[in-house]
Scaffold this active site. Structure first.
Site, mmCIF file in Angstrom:
data_model
loop_
_atom_site.group_PDB
_atom_site.id
_atom_site.type_symbol
_atom_site.label_atom_id
_atom_site.label_comp_id
_atom_site.label_asym_id
_atom_site.label_seq_id
_atom_site.Cartn_x
_atom_site.Cartn_y
_atom_site.Cartn_z
ATOM 1 N N GLU A 73 0.791 -1.154 -0.012
ATOM 2 C CA GLU A 73 0.158 0.122 0.119
ATOM 3 C C GLU A 73 0.932 1.299 0.036
ATOM 4 O OE1 GLU A 73 -3.084 0.154 2.984
ATOM 5 O OE2 GLU A 73 -4.056 2.149 1.733
ATOM 6 N N ASP A 89 -0.771 -5.014 2.958
ATOM 7 C CA ASP A 89 -1.199 -4.026 3.580
ATOM 8 C C ASP A 89 -0.511 -3.696 4.769
ATOM 9 O OD1 ASP A 89 -2.750 -1.860 4.480
ATOM 10 O OD2 ASP A 89 -4.371 -2.593 3.621
ATOM 11 N N ILE A 91 -0.972 -1.659 7.598
ATOM 12 C CA ILE A 91 -1.959 -1.521 8.339
ATOM 13 C C ILE A 91 -3.399 -1.427 7.579
ATOM 14 C CG2 ILE A 91 -2.963 -0.132 10.332
ATOM 15 C CD1 ILE A 91 -0.052 0.435 11.188
ATOM 16 N N ASP A 92 -4.170 -2.164 7.728
ATOM 17 C CA ASP A 92 -5.442 -2.282 7.129
ATOM 18 C C ASP A 92 -6.191 -1.629 8.184
ATOM 19 O OD1 ASP A 92 -7.224 -1.995 4.884
ATOM 20 O OD2 ASP A 92 -8.185 -3.875 5.990
ATOM 21 N N THR A 94 -6.220 2.097 8.946
ATOM 22 C CA THR A 94 -5.367 2.786 9.460
ATOM 23 C C THR A 94 -5.978 3.979 10.374
ATOM 24 O OG1 THR A 94 -3.589 2.549 7.648
ATOM 25 C CG2 THR A 94 -3.609 4.526 8.865
ATOM 26 N N ASP A 222 -6.063 -4.635 -0.002
ATOM 27 C CA ASP A 222 -6.976 -4.844 1.128
ATOM 28 C C ASP A 222 -7.742 -6.138 0.884
ATOM 29 O OD1 ASP A 222 -7.010 -1.927 1.653
ATOM 30 O OD2 ASP A 222 -8.311 -1.624 -0.048
HETATM 31 C C1 IPD Z 1 -9.361 1.150 4.077
HETATM 32 C C2 IPD Z 1 -10.010 0.205 5.072
HETATM 33 C C3 IPD Z 1 -11.645 0.414 5.094
HETATM 34 C C4 IPD Z 1 -11.908 0.381 3.733
HETATM 35 C C5 IPD Z 1 -11.204 1.289 2.704
HETATM 36 C C6 IPD Z 1 -9.693 0.755 2.678
HETATM 37 P P1 IPD Z 1 -6.784 1.457 5.171
HETATM 38 O O1 IPD Z 1 -7.849 0.768 4.233
HETATM 39 O O2 IPD Z 1 -9.953 -1.211 4.619
HETATM 40 O O3 IPD Z 1 -12.276 -0.439 5.720
HETATM 41 O O4 IPD Z 1 -13.223 0.780 3.783
HETATM 42 O O5 IPD Z 1 -11.883 1.101 1.338
HETATM 43 O O6 IPD Z 1 -9.030 1.856 1.892
HETATM 44 O O7 IPD Z 1 -6.733 2.922 4.169
HETATM 45 O O8 IPD Z 1 -7.162 1.436 6.215
HETATM 46 O O9 IPD Z 1 -5.528 0.725 4.721
HETATM 47 CA CA CA Z 2 -6.185 -0.993 3.277
#
Ligand code: IPD
Ligand code: CA
Length: 270
Positions: A73, A89, A91-92, A94, A222
């Site tokens: 990412e 990813d 940190i998913d 964030t 993701d």
């Molecule tokens: C997000 C999370 C979120 C989702 C967003 C993503 P991030 O990733 O997974 O639940 O709704 O579409 O972008 O930005 O926290 O790595």
């Molecule tokens: Ca993510």
């Protein structure tokens, strides 16, 4: 050209990488330093920990699997020569991490064939929800697990009684579309959950704590590990018209429910 290890070996490596990265994230939870930079909009944030975790994962992969590609990412894509690509990813979730909400995860997957969700074959994946203390794993053809417990298919309710997870992107344009869509889906289901980590949402579908999930605009990192956890647990993951899930649309759940939800999303103009 190096040989491609079997999915079990790749799974062990996914889990080891995710857990090592998780230790780093855990140690930095209280002192993450806030927002380091923003990406697609002012609310699409990156912390120093996102960058540190991705750097750590890339350094370990350079040591252990130097011929493989990496798609992450924060640092983008580096092509490899082995036919495998690690899709990470750091940190998913964030925003959850930033606010001290425990629903965030480290997602590590390895795919073959291509680095495109429309055509790749996911070989193995791990979603490690550090602060929740839960880890989901899956390997192609071998199954899916939550904390070592094998996951299997489960009966899904009809859409009208389904608890459905979703998520939203970061730009005004994306949210305008997503808001209009969710306004049409909400009256048709038991309820909606927006938990903040797509990787965890997919794993909750796999282990039955959500009945279904959909989201527009997911990135490859993701969905890579979480989608494999769903499919190896016996669930369906697809796009709007039945093809593979993609950044355009990801829908996950039991087979019949996914069909019903896809039809509802199409009728709502997705
Ligand atoms: C997000 C999370 C979120 C989702 C967003 C993503 P991030 O990733 O997974 O639940 O709704 O579409 O972008 O930005 O926290 O790595
Ligand atoms: Ca993510």
């Amino acid at each position: 050209m190096s040989t491609i290890p079997d999915p079990a070996e790749l799974l062990a490596l996914c889990e080891d990488l995710a857990r090592t990265a998780g230790e780093h994230a855990r140690a930095r939870t209280a002192d993450h330093g806030g927002v380091a930079r923003t990406k697609s909009s002012a609310v699409d944030v990156v912390t120093a920990v996102d960058e540190e975790v991705e750097a750590l994962l890339r350094a370990r992969l350079a040591e252990l699997r130097p011929d493989d590609g990496v798609l992450g990412e924060e640092e983008g894509s580096v092509a490899g020569t082995s036919g495998l690509t690690w899709v990470v990813d750091p940190i998913d979730g964030t925003v959850n991490f930033l606010y001290g909400i425990p629903s965030y995860s480290i997602s590590v997957a390895v795919v073959s064939g291509s680095a495109d969700p429309l055509t790749w074959t996911a070989e193995a994946g791990c979603v490690h929800a550090v602060a929740l203390g839960t880890t989901w794993t899956a390997a192609r053809g071998l199954g899916a697990w939550r904390d070592g417990e094998r996951l299997g298919p489960r009966p899904a309710p009809p859409l009208a009684r389904a608890l459905v997870g979703t998520g939203f992107g970061y730009t005004v344009e994306e949210r305008t579309l997503e808001g209009a869509l969710v306004a049409q889906i909400l009256p048709q289901v038991r309820d909606i959950r927006r938990l903040g980590s797509a990787a965890i949402d997919l794993c909750l579908v796999a282990d039955g704590r959500l009945d279904a999930y959909y989201e527009i605009g997911l990135n490859p990192w993701d969905m890579a590990a979480g989608s494999l956890v769903v499919s190896e647990a016996g669930g369906a993951v697809q796009g709007l018209t039945g093809g593979p899930a993609s950044p355009a649309m990801t829908i996950a759940g039991g087979y019949d429910l996914v069909e019903e939800l896809a039809a509802a999303l199409r009728a709502a103009g997705a």
